[in-house]
Scaffold this active site. Sequence first.
Site, PDB file in Angstrom:
ATOM      1  N   HIS A 139     -56.244 -55.480  13.212  1.00 52.87           N
ATOM      2  CA  HIS A 139     -55.011 -54.794  12.820  1.00 52.87           C
ATOM      3  C   HIS A 139     -53.817 -55.749  12.900  1.00 52.87           C
ATOM      4  CE1 HIS A 139     -57.174 -50.912  13.434  1.00 52.87           C
ATOM      5  NE2 HIS A 139     -56.338 -50.515  12.498  1.00 52.87           N
ATOM      6  N   LYS A 143     -49.317 -53.413  16.103  1.00 49.24           N
ATOM      7  CA  LYS A 143     -50.083 -52.314  16.709  1.00 49.24           C
ATOM      8  C   LYS A 143     -50.150 -52.512  18.215  1.00 49.24           C
ATOM      9  CE  LYS A 143     -54.511 -49.871  16.222  1.00 49.24           C
ATOM     10  NZ  LYS A 143     -54.015 -48.506  16.121  1.00 49.24           N
TER      11      LYS A 143
END
Length: 252
Positions: A139, A143
């Site tokens: 990700h 995040k």
Amino acid sequence: MRIAIIGYGKMGRAVAEAAKARSIEIAAIVDPAAPDATYKYVTREALSGADVAVDFTAPGAALANIKAVAALGKDIVVGTTGWYGSLDEARASVKQYGTGMVYSPNFSIGVSLFFRIVRDASRLMNSFPGYDPYVIEMHHRQKTDAPGGTARRLGEIVIGAVARKKRLAFDRIDGRKIDPDELHVASVRAGYYPGIHTVGFDGEADTIELVHTARSRAGFADGALAAAAWVSGRKGVYTLDDMISEMAGGDQ
Ligand SMILES: NC(=O)c1ccc[n+]([C@@H]2O[C@H](COP(=O)([O-])OP(=O)(O)OC[C@H]3O[C@@H](n4cnc5c(N)ncnc54)[C@H](OP(=O)(O)O)[C@@H]3O)[C@@H](O)[C@H]2O)c1
């Protein structure tokens, strides 16, 4: 179908974009602070022109919205996460007012299908102990949680089907080998990835990998709108998986 968007942040705006692309009428946009919202609160007037509400707000706001929408006799799709401790209370409200609700922590139809594909593959690989399973998620660097909820769910699916794996092992495995019954779920955070999830099975001679790659938030918005159309006129509480099961012809 006419929708009311509750919460006009990143996801609410993605839902609006997706609705416009599909000529779905947006009857109201409810957000206490967004300057381009049409209402600040969920009221009878705000929802009067809508068939279904789509909520992407905040954990502390979802239950009150679910109750208010049900009390107004409207169906709701809840994408907001982190409120599931209040699920029983939400269920009671939806039952009391005879409305419908679909909720999911991940409204991507592709991810739902991926879960099923991983489950079926894991069942198959249960009979082939020469292949060692693993999960990798990648990700963007903004995040804050690791592993993500989707990676954790993938790990649970593999463990549920591959008997030789019994526990999830997240980073880090300091100074020791991974136990044979541990399934390694690794998280990479870098750059701009909206989300890549890989479930692999590594054998001595070769590797089999299943990969889901998200391109944008549009996938979540599309799934939420599909759920809005599906729940319209239904009574009771459903998950996205109930919808996918029905679309797959009742396959469990
Ligand atoms: N299920 C899925 O597929 C999926 C996918 C992505 C995200 N999510 C979840 O969806 C939620 C929203 O994510 P996001 O990225 O869109 O967050 P975001 O950008 O922070 O947007 C949330 C918006 O909702 C507003 N809001 C808060 N309380 C409200 C209320 N009572 N009524 C109406 N609006 C309210 C917020 O206003 P203020 O800024 O003034 O508080 C903000 O504008 C999070 O729980 C996230 O985890 C779910």
